[in-house]
Write a protein that holds these residues in place. Sequence first.
Motif, PDB file in Angstrom:
ATOM      1  N   ALA A 124       0.793  -1.232   0.000  1.00 42.26           N
ATOM      2  CA  ALA A 124       0.000   0.000   0.000  1.00 42.26           C
ATOM      3  C   ALA A 124       0.822   1.277   0.000  1.00 42.26           C
ATOM      4  N   SER A 125       2.036   1.282   0.553  1.00 41.89           N
ATOM      5  CA  SER A 125       2.826   2.516   0.587  1.00 41.89           C
ATOM      6  C   SER A 125       3.566   2.690  -0.732  1.00 41.89           C
ATOM      7  N   LEU A 447      -3.240  -3.753   2.434  1.00 41.85           N
ATOM      8  CA  LEU A 447      -3.833  -3.107   1.259  1.00 41.85           C
ATOM      9  C   LEU A 447      -4.607  -1.900   1.738  1.00 41.85           C
ATOM     10  N   THR A 448      -4.950  -1.019   0.821  1.00 46.51           N
ATOM     11  CA  THR A 448      -5.783   0.110   1.219  1.00 46.51           C
ATOM     12  C   THR A 448      -6.715   0.495   0.087  1.00 46.51           C
ATOM     13  N   LEU A 449      -7.832   1.083   0.470  1.00 49.96           N
ATOM     14  CA  LEU A 449      -8.708   1.684  -0.541  1.00 49.96           C
ATOM     15  C   LEU A 449      -8.060   2.965  -1.026  1.00 49.96           C
ATOM     16  N   ALA A 450      -8.246   3.283  -2.303  1.00 46.96           N
ATOM     17  CA  ALA A 450      -7.818   4.599  -2.770  1.00 46.96           C
ATOM     18  C   ALA A 450      -8.817   5.605  -2.222  1.00 46.96           C
ATOM     19  N   ARG A 451      -8.298   6.604  -1.510  1.00 41.39           N
ATOM     20  CA  ARG A 451      -9.210   7.549  -0.847  1.00 41.39           C
ATOM     21  C   ARG A 451      -9.346   8.823  -1.649  1.00 41.39           C
ATOM     22  N   ARG A 466      -6.127   0.056  -3.938  1.00 39.74           N
ATOM     23  CA  ARG A 466      -4.804   0.359  -4.466  1.00 39.74           C
ATOM     24  C   ARG A 466      -3.892  -0.848  -4.281  1.00 39.74           C
TER      25      ARG A 466
ATOM     26  N   GLY B 193       5.558   7.582   2.759  1.00 41.69           N
ATOM     27  CA  GLY B 193       5.122   6.912   1.545  1.00 41.69           C
ATOM     28  C   GLY B 193       3.635   6.673   1.415  1.00 41.69           C
ATOM     29  N   GLU B 198      -4.805   6.645   4.144  1.00 40.57           N
ATOM     30  CA  GLU B 198      -4.556   5.335   3.554  1.00 40.57           C
ATOM     31  C   GLU B 198      -3.750   4.475   4.523  1.00 40.57           C
ATOM     32  N   ILE B 199      -2.427   4.632   4.500  1.00 41.82           N
ATOM     33  CA  ILE B 199      -1.687   3.725   5.376  1.00 41.82           C
ATOM     34  C   ILE B 199      -0.486   4.441   6.005  1.00 41.82           C
TER      35      ILE B 199
END
Lengths: 494, 549
Positions: A124-125, A447-451, A466, B193, B198-199
Amino acid sequence: MFMLLTHSQPCFFSFYTNNINMASGQQWVLVEMVQAFYEAPAYHLILEGILILWIIRLLFSKTYKLHETYRLTEKEKEDLIEEWQPEPLVPPVSKDHPSLSYDVVTGPPSHNIIINGKECINFASFNFLGLLDNERVKQKALASLKKYGVGTCGPRGFYGTFDVHLELESRLANFMKTEEAIIYSYGFATIASAIPAYSKRGDIIFVDEAACFSIQKGLQASRSFIKYFKHNDMEDLERLLKEQELEDHKNPRKARVTRKFIVVEGLYINTADICPLPELLKLKYKYKVRIFLEESMSFGVLGEHGRGVTEHFGVNIDDIDLISANMENAVASIGGFCCGRSFVIDHQRLSGQGYCFSASLPPMLAAAAIEALNIMEEDPDIFTVLREKCKHVYTALQGTPGLKLVGVQFAPALHLQLERSSGSRDSDMQLLRTIVEYVSPTRGVALTLARYLEKEERFLPSPSIRVVVTIEQTDQDIQKAVSCIQEAASAVLK
Amino acid sequence: MARTTANGNLKLYLNQNGLKCEDIKRNGYHNRRQKNGPGTGVASRQPRQESFEQAPMYVAVMTYLGFGIVTLFGYLRDFLRAVGLEKCHLAQEREEQKDFVPLYQDFENFYTRNLYMRVRDNWNRPICSLPGPVFDLMERVSDDYNWTFRLTGGTIHNAINMGSYNYLGFAENNADFLKTVADKTRQYGVGVGSTRQEIGNLGIHEELEQLVANFLRVESSMTFGMGFATNSMNIPALVGKGCLILSDELNHTSLILGARLSGALIRVFKHNNMHSLEKMLREAISSGQPRTHRPWKKILIMVEGIYSMEGSLVRLPEIVALKKKYKAYLYLDEAHSIGAVGPTGRGVTELFNVNPSDVDVMMGTFTKSFGAAGGYIAGKKELVDYLRSHSHSAVYATAMSPPVTEQIIRAMKCIMGKDGSTEGIRRIHKLAENTRYFRARLKEMGFIIYGNDDSPVVPILLYMPGKVVAFAREMLERKIGVVVVGFPATPITEARARFCLSAAHTKAMLNQVLHHMNEVGDHLCLKFSRLKYSSCPNLHDEKDFELGS
């Protein structure tokens, strides 16, 4: 009042005719006047007297103003002020608002990341080159910390220019093979400051619909005319350019001072697509429009030496008027930069708001960026490795049930969208969120959602998950992530 | 504190007032001052006086004359360049694009080309050390009248730094102080990053936000990676179409940009002028939005704690009273005041004894007093929750760098005394002492200085463009780094030098600066003041400060 005046007309006449007759009588004027005065019937005199007074009153009374009756008295103002109830400063946010409770990362957000206490592999990063936890970068940052401390305590103009900044600028210019580079202390502020430095009120900017939020803010700050063309659709762009050309023919004097720009992204963060740069350049010279290129996703990613889209397409970098990128993704530091010819870039040193009016980049972050550039220059193979990983992830994620992969195969930040929308954006988001929660963090893949800010985006991108590729991900990691995602998709989407 | 000094202030004020009536043509500031009058009760809480003395008439005439001459020369040189008698050093458009619409209009750059270029050695001076109380400047020379610079490789060692916003001296490289910062760098690296939503939401970000809220005595806070962007990216989340922003005329660019991006209507009131503000509030509420006359959705007053070019302090008690009376919201930018004023460094709310909960949006930066980077917004929990979900910065911008975060945490803990030492409070006292001493001495010498007696930002008026440049160069010769600013950052007739005091300045350093100031002031005839300041004992008295705190 008018009625009265018309009524009185005959009397006026009698009065004036009397006077004129008297005037012609020359010497006897006064005598006759007095005589006439005596001869006139009393009611006549009274009436005329009243009329004279009326006229005097009309002459000396203030002119009647219509809006005067609208002007509020102090009392009315007080009442209005008393009555006015403003909206609350912010609308209430419900406790279970999806973007309110952030995931908490303890420890470094590098390849192995601990989210809400669970260790995961980071997908995710935007740490494409894995430089976030690079020991060399850290050592340089520490050495810089020892010498300069943390903050710069001033903007560039007022003793906030350090030797490290000058070095980083010349290194970036060298790396990109351009004349000059300028650094900003925040990635978001880079393109958002650069656009309004050149494009002013009355100028025209042609911009891709998928442009990222910081470009949108730059456009807004410039107060220029904005014309959106369909994403990566060169015909649509040409249509707009032609329209403008016709417009220019009609008003050549205005056209001579109206600057025109095309603003595009190298790799679009919102769609993971690449811009068709060679076609854009043809249009540039055909219609004499300058091109600004935002390369945050492609700098340090595309091209043999990581120079971005220009190198990817083998385009002469001088043909691009301005390239901007942040140093927060591939470079894994903080800040951003613009590069290009001195003729263009130097202007920002007095006109880039985020440059002039903000404290400069902390030297340790600049030192880290320099070391990252060193690594990128010493070992251009990392870009090949990254591209292979991208391709691997891209092919492996094809055919995930119910999800479609969006983007080009060499893009390091891909999007997984729903193949079929469930009907509303909210429910789509909910489905995708369930998938993310299934995988991350419980199954060890972050993982992450695209915000996005749904109300603020000009063209809101479709909801997506994403997927970020970095060179640190091993084949097993990728295998694990892909099977997790597929498992989750088939469990959730059925 | 207010009580102990009130008497002295009153006297001082009357004194000034008397002089003002007789000797000085009233300028805008003085007029306003009298309208708002300190007699209104609230104002007497203002701990110290602000002065904006007007220069003699001839100064303004000479200033305009100076600008006139350089402008004429500019035209002459443009003419010489046009006919090819003078070489043009400016970077040129490439041949391929000569038939494009010019990127810059000629007149846009007239000022840069002909005025700024001649004197630009006084800005962007590169340094190669810590921006502490003394610093090393890189020596540079120009072989072509400032068009390009060449670094000689030499350095000007240990010049006294009067330019950096290092109010509490946290721009430091003492290894003991920076131990935790180094640890965090080793642990985290320097980047993040990802965005907060998000993260990129690290545990230390949350720790910092908790600490900021504690420090400011408010419910909650959120931090951002850049001070400038804290304003420009959050104001649009708070107000929008149908809202009104009342903005002080001297507000920082970032506030103006944020206001502009928000889409709200902006009206500008005169600097620190309560009369102007109240008039606007009354007018706005009673007549509603222009044309539609619908009532405003909300009204936001935007002010700064310390105005960085004037050295003036916001008239907070009066503004809070107005804000309450008219149900407006208050946005307070404490970029320069947080850490720098108030008995325990908590900014203007503490200085004026205003309850922080009366300020709806408390904004500030970490660049200055904390020697780091970034900014915060603090206030009620609802406000911060809303920003967490709607701030542009939370969604689109990379989170704050971990070592920078740690620097803020350690500096703030030090100020709060949580590190178990009295170092923080010592620095706050030292800064206040330095401020008063330096300001009082400059006034005695006969310089015109602007601003509040408590403000560590000290603008010294130089007026004429030639003197500005001569002053900056002369001070550098004497190994003192100063900041000079002129048009367009200030009104055209009010070019000035700005000194920023720091707790890290020792008395010896200040004396050295004052000694040179005195000489340069005589030499360049910069002592424009016609007020006679006897060395008022009150100004030197450190005791009353101690008593009050």
